[in-house]
Each structure stands twice: as C-alpha cells, then as structure tokens.
Design a protein around this motif. Sequence first.
Motif, mmCIF file in Angstrom:
data_model
loop_
_atom_site.group_PDB
_atom_site.id
_atom_site.type_symbol
_atom_site.label_atom_id
_atom_site.label_comp_id
_atom_site.label_asym_id
_atom_site.label_seq_id
_atom_site.Cartn_x
_atom_site.Cartn_y
_atom_site.Cartn_z
ATOM 1 N N ARG A 99 1.852 -43.773 7.789
ATOM 2 C CA ARG A 99 1.183 -42.492 7.619
ATOM 3 C C ARG A 99 0.388 -42.550 6.336
ATOM 4 N NH1 ARG A 99 5.295 -37.526 7.810
ATOM 5 N NH2 ARG A 99 5.637 -38.036 5.629
ATOM 6 N N LYS A 100 -0.843 -42.068 6.389
ATOM 7 C CA LYS A 100 -1.656 -42.014 5.168
ATOM 8 C C LYS A 100 -1.387 -40.707 4.449
ATOM 9 C CE LYS A 100 -6.456 -42.682 3.543
ATOM 10 N NZ LYS A 100 -6.207 -43.788 2.605
ATOM 11 N N ARG A 101 -1.093 -40.808 3.164
ATOM 12 C CA ARG A 101 -0.795 -39.596 2.410
ATOM 13 C C ARG A 101 -2.063 -38.797 2.130
ATOM 14 N NH1 ARG A 101 4.151 -38.961 0.059
ATOM 15 N NH2 ARG A 101 3.207 -37.738 -1.624
ATOM 16 N N PRO A 102 -1.904 -37.513 1.885
ATOM 17 C CA PRO A 102 -3.071 -36.649 1.604
ATOM 18 C C PRO A 102 -3.899 -37.184 0.436
ATOM 19 C CG PRO A 102 -1.082 -35.327 1.870
ATOM 20 C CD PRO A 102 -0.644 -36.764 1.867
ATOM 21 N N SER A 103 -5.140 -36.735 0.358
ATOM 22 C CA SER A 103 -6.062 -37.278 -0.644
ATOM 23 C C SER A 103 -5.849 -36.678 -2.029
ATOM 24 C CB SER A 103 -7.508 -37.051 -0.205
ATOM 25 O OG SER A 103 -7.728 -35.669 -0.013
ATOM 26 N N LYS A 104 -4.954 -35.698 -2.124
ATOM 27 C CA LYS A 104 -4.653 -35.135 -3.437
ATOM 28 C C LYS A 104 -3.150 -35.134 -3.682
ATOM 29 C CE LYS A 104 -8.657 -32.089 -3.924
ATOM 30 N NZ LYS A 104 -9.330 -33.048 -4.825
ATOM 31 N N GLY A 105 -2.765 -35.095 -4.918
ATOM 32 C CA GLY A 105 -1.353 -34.978 -5.265
ATOM 33 C C GLY A 105 -0.671 -36.315 -5.427
ATOM 34 N N LEU A 106 0.644 -36.299 -5.332
ATOM 35 C CA LEU A 106 1.458 -37.489 -5.563
ATOM 36 C C LEU A 106 1.070 -38.629 -4.623
ATOM 37 C CD1 LEU A 106 4.033 -38.499 -7.124
ATOM 38 C CD2 LEU A 106 5.347 -37.697 -5.158
ATOM 39 N N LEU A 107 0.834 -39.809 -5.177
ATOM 40 C CA LEU A 107 0.572 -41.017 -4.387
ATOM 41 C C LEU A 107 -0.577 -40.818 -3.411
ATOM 42 C CD1 LEU A 107 4.326 -41.837 -3.688
ATOM 43 C CD2 LEU A 107 2.874 -42.887 -5.423
ATOM 44 N N ALA A 108 -1.579 -40.080 -3.851
ATOM 45 C CA ALA A 108 -2.684 -39.694 -2.975
ATOM 46 C C ALA A 108 -3.366 -40.903 -2.350
ATOM 47 C CB ALA A 108 -3.697 -38.866 -3.758
ATOM 48 N N GLY A 109 -3.564 -40.857 -1.049
ATOM 49 C CA GLY A 109 -4.325 -41.873 -0.334
ATOM 50 C C GLY A 109 -3.556 -43.141 -0.026
ATOM 51 N N LEU A 110 -2.309 -43.246 -0.493
ATOM 52 C CA LEU A 110 -1.528 -44.442 -0.171
ATOM 53 C C LEU A 110 -0.867 -44.291 1.201
ATOM 54 C CD1 LEU A 110 -1.911 -44.628 -3.309
ATOM 55 C CD2 LEU A 110 0.162 -45.982 -3.307
ATOM 56 N N TYR A 111 -0.338 -45.388 1.708
ATOM 57 C CA TYR A 111 0.336 -45.380 3.014
ATOM 58 C C TYR A 111 1.837 -45.361 2.810
ATOM 59 C CZ TYR A 111 -4.256 -46.301 4.900
ATOM 60 O OH TYR A 111 -5.581 -46.184 5.245
ATOM 61 N N GLU A 112 2.520 -44.652 3.703
ATOM 62 C CA GLU A 112 3.960 -44.523 3.541
ATOM 63 C C GLU A 112 4.652 -44.608 4.897
ATOM 64 O OE1 GLU A 112 4.861 -40.646 2.028
ATOM 65 O OE2 GLU A 112 3.970 -39.612 3.736
ATOM 66 N N LEU A 113 5.954 -44.859 4.831
ATOM 67 C CA LEU A 113 6.772 -44.721 6.023
ATOM 68 C C LEU A 113 6.937 -43.229 6.293
ATOM 69 C CD1 LEU A 113 9.375 -47.415 5.001
ATOM 70 C CD2 LEU A 113 7.705 -47.599 6.859
ATOM 71 N N PRO A 114 6.879 -42.822 7.555
ATOM 72 C CA PRO A 114 7.058 -41.403 7.855
ATOM 73 C C PRO A 114 8.358 -40.915 7.226
ATOM 74 C CG PRO A 114 6.448 -42.598 9.840
ATOM 75 C CD PRO A 114 6.687 -43.623 8.767
ATOM 76 N N ASN A 115 8.322 -39.754 6.623
ATOM 77 C CA ASN A 115 9.533 -39.212 6.019
ATOM 78 C C ASN A 115 9.524 -37.703 6.097
ATOM 79 O OD1 ASN A 115 8.442 -38.220 3.206
ATOM 80 N ND2 ASN A 115 7.530 -40.227 3.633
ATOM 81 N N ILE A 116 10.713 -37.141 6.154
ATOM 82 C CA ILE A 116 10.876 -35.711 6.344
ATOM 83 C C ILE A 116 11.734 -35.165 5.222
ATOM 84 C CG2 ILE A 116 11.718 -33.928 7.927
ATOM 85 C CD1 ILE A 116 11.427 -37.123 9.552
ATOM 86 N N GLU A 117 11.393 -33.981 4.773
ATOM 87 C CA GLU A 117 12.179 -33.339 3.720
ATOM 88 C C GLU A 117 13.595 -33.060 4.204
ATOM 89 O OE1 GLU A 117 10.225 -29.904 2.199
ATOM 90 O OE2 GLU A 117 12.005 -29.249 1.057
ATOM 91 N N GLY A 118 14.567 -33.369 3.370
ATOM 92 C CA GLY A 118 15.954 -33.079 3.697
ATOM 93 C C GLY A 118 16.651 -34.265 4.342
ATOM 94 N N TYR A 119 17.956 -34.147 4.464
ATOM 95 C CA TYR A 119 18.736 -35.189 5.128
ATOM 96 C C TYR A 119 18.941 -34.820 6.587
ATOM 97 C CZ TYR A 119 20.028 -37.504 0.745
ATOM 98 O OH TYR A 119 20.003 -38.194 -0.440
ATOM 99 N N LEU A 120 18.293 -35.560 7.473
ATOM 100 C CA LEU A 120 18.434 -35.297 8.906
ATOM 101 C C LEU A 120 19.653 -36.019 9.468
ATOM 102 C CD1 LEU A 120 15.501 -34.429 8.381
ATOM 103 C CD2 LEU A 120 14.895 -35.369 10.630
#
Length: 364
Positions: free
Chosen positions: A250-271
């Motif tokens: 997933r490509k991260r948003p263009s603003k904010g933390l780690l902007a524009g980098l790629y990440e493994l999909p992740n969800i807030e909280g412990y699922l």
Amino acid sequence: MIENTDLSVLVEPTLTWYEANKRDLPWRKDKDPYHIWVSEVMLQQTRVEAVIPYYERFMTALPTIEALAKCQEDPLLKLWEGLGYYNRVRNMQKAAQTICAEYGGQMPQTYDGIVALSGIGPYTAGAIASIAFDERVPAVDGNVLRILSRVSQDDSDILKDATKKRMTAQLSQIMPKEAGAFNQALMEIGALVCIPNGQPKCDLCPWQPFCLAYKNDTYDRLPVKTKAKPRRIEEKTVLLIQDGQKIVLRKRPSKGLLAGLYELPNIEGYLTEEEALAFVRGQNLAPLQIKKLPEAKHIFSHIEWLMQGFLIQVADVDSFQQDEDLSKGPQDYLLVDIDKTRKEYAIPSAFDKYAEFIALHRMD
DNA sequence: GAAGCGTGGTG
DNA sequence: TCACCAAGCTT
C-alpha cells in the motif's frame, strides 16, 4: 546566561586545530555547492557514519542538480530509504527544480538566495554559503550550540530560538575570512572532542584554556535542553497478504508520517484472527490460511508503534487487482512480485520485522 | 512557540 | 531496557 563572552580568542586555535584534525569525508573532496548541499541535508539529525554510504549512492545515481530535479519520486525515495525524515529529499528536489527554473541550474551564491530554497533553513544555508562560497555567515547546529554553551558556561535552553539567535549573532562578530573552515571546525570539535554522550575529551580540546565548563567541571550539566514530551503509543495489526508469487502493498498518503513510502497493509488496533480474515474477505480476497507472526515494536521520534502481525495466504491474489473499488478507495493498494518487493519499493524500517517474512512462507 | 517528522547508536 | 541523542526544517 553569560553576557558578552569574548569568543575572538578562539578563532586562531580553532582554525589551526581543524587543519590538523579534520576528517577525510566524501563531501570534503571539493567545494561543489551541490555536494555540500546534499551532505548537509542528509546530516540533519543524522550521524556521519550513517550518511556516508547514502551520500555515495546518491551522488552516483543523481550526480547533478538537474538529475535530482528530474528524478521520479519512487526512485528518489528509494535512495533515501532508511535515512528517515523523508520530506528532506522531497524538499531538496523541489529546491532543485527551483534552481533549474530560476537560476539556470546553478546554486544561488548568497545566504539570502540559498535560505529561500525549500528545505534549507538557517543552518544549512549558512553551511552552504560559507563552505562553498566562503560567505562570512555562521552555521549554527547542535554541535555549535553545545560547545558554545560549555565554553561560556551558558545554561540557556539551546532549543529556544532566542538562544540560537544570540549565539549566531556572537559568531557573526568573530567570523574570520575562512568562514567555511571555521564553521566546519566548530562542528568538528563538537563531533570529535566536545562530544554529546559521555566524557568530553578536554585534553585534546583547543578551547580548554578558555573553557568555563572545563574550569568549573560543569560540562555534564551543559548544554541545557528542554525535555521531549512523551511519545504516544499506537497499536497496529500488520498483514502480510500473499499467494505464492505476489504480496499486497500500500502506498502511504502524500502527507504526514512516512509520506509516499510503501507499507504492508495495517489496521489500527489489535485484530483477532477472525477480524483479520474478515478484513481480507472485505478486499475481495479468499483467505486459505492464517498464521500469527511475532509482535514487534518500532519507535519514531514522537510515536511508538506496537504491532502484531498475521501472515495470510490467499487464493489467486490477482483477483484483488481487478476490483475497481480498490483503486478508488482512500488507500492505494498494489500487488507486487515477492522478489521485487524489497528491492524496488521504499519501505520504512518500521516494517522490517514483518518484511523479513515476505519471502519465507511461500506455499509453492 | 510548539508540534510533526525517522532511524540507529549509546551508556 | 530505555532515555537520550545526531551537521534541522516546516507549519
């Protein structure tokens, strides 16, 4: 705070010491303003040893301001991957484009022209102007603030703008014609002698005869800095969603933390496993198998991520790509060949613990 | 002025 | 283990 400390006596010993003790660093081979610029930006909040390999690679890939100006964002971020503070390189490219459009591809040769560029503040402008062009301006970084606060036993908070301005003004008054050497000498003393952690090497210091912190043995209380506020903690569930050949990034948003980098999909909280599987099905994928991965922690300057992870094998991950809704969603998902993932995409080190698993659990 | 923005080394 | 630290800038 000490007023009117006369720093002029320090100039000659400082320059003499520097000529004898300066390190042989890659960006000190010449005075090319582009070389100075790139090194100074990389060195912001970053250690010399960490910067060296990045600097060499960057200069090979983008040897000129024009090449930097024209680089695509993804390869640019890949060159910066692991250095952190990624806006530094985006701002640097913006400045390179300005230099090409307005200065014929040549770095402006005055402090005022340089400091107007994107991502270049008072310190970096002072460094470039003095080192590349010998303009008589200070370059006040953390090293300089530390050694000045110690030599004059000044307990002002060095993080305050007022302190930086005052020390900058003091240095302006004594700045010799060898401004580049003098500024680098101050930083070199801070980096090699008057070190931030542990015992300063006062026996090697050219300032020892003048140093109030040495005289009064107060170096361990200086410099004074306001404490950082505590980090907030965020809990996350990281998903490695893959079939035999491909993985979901997933490509991260263009603003904010780690902007524009790629990440493994992740969800807030412990699922729970069930919730993670439901999330995957919600993306039009058919999970075949789920496995819990180790927990991991990553510490940013201002946030702490506590992560748990799941490795989820799915059938025919390509069906994911064909779902038009995904491309319209707020998150920019993509499918990546497992063997190319870490080689071609800039992925923040926060995911290192999970990225290790990408190639290890293939079902073929 | 304060907060946001990374990562890796060190005592 | 953890707080602190490293050649800061932008908003």
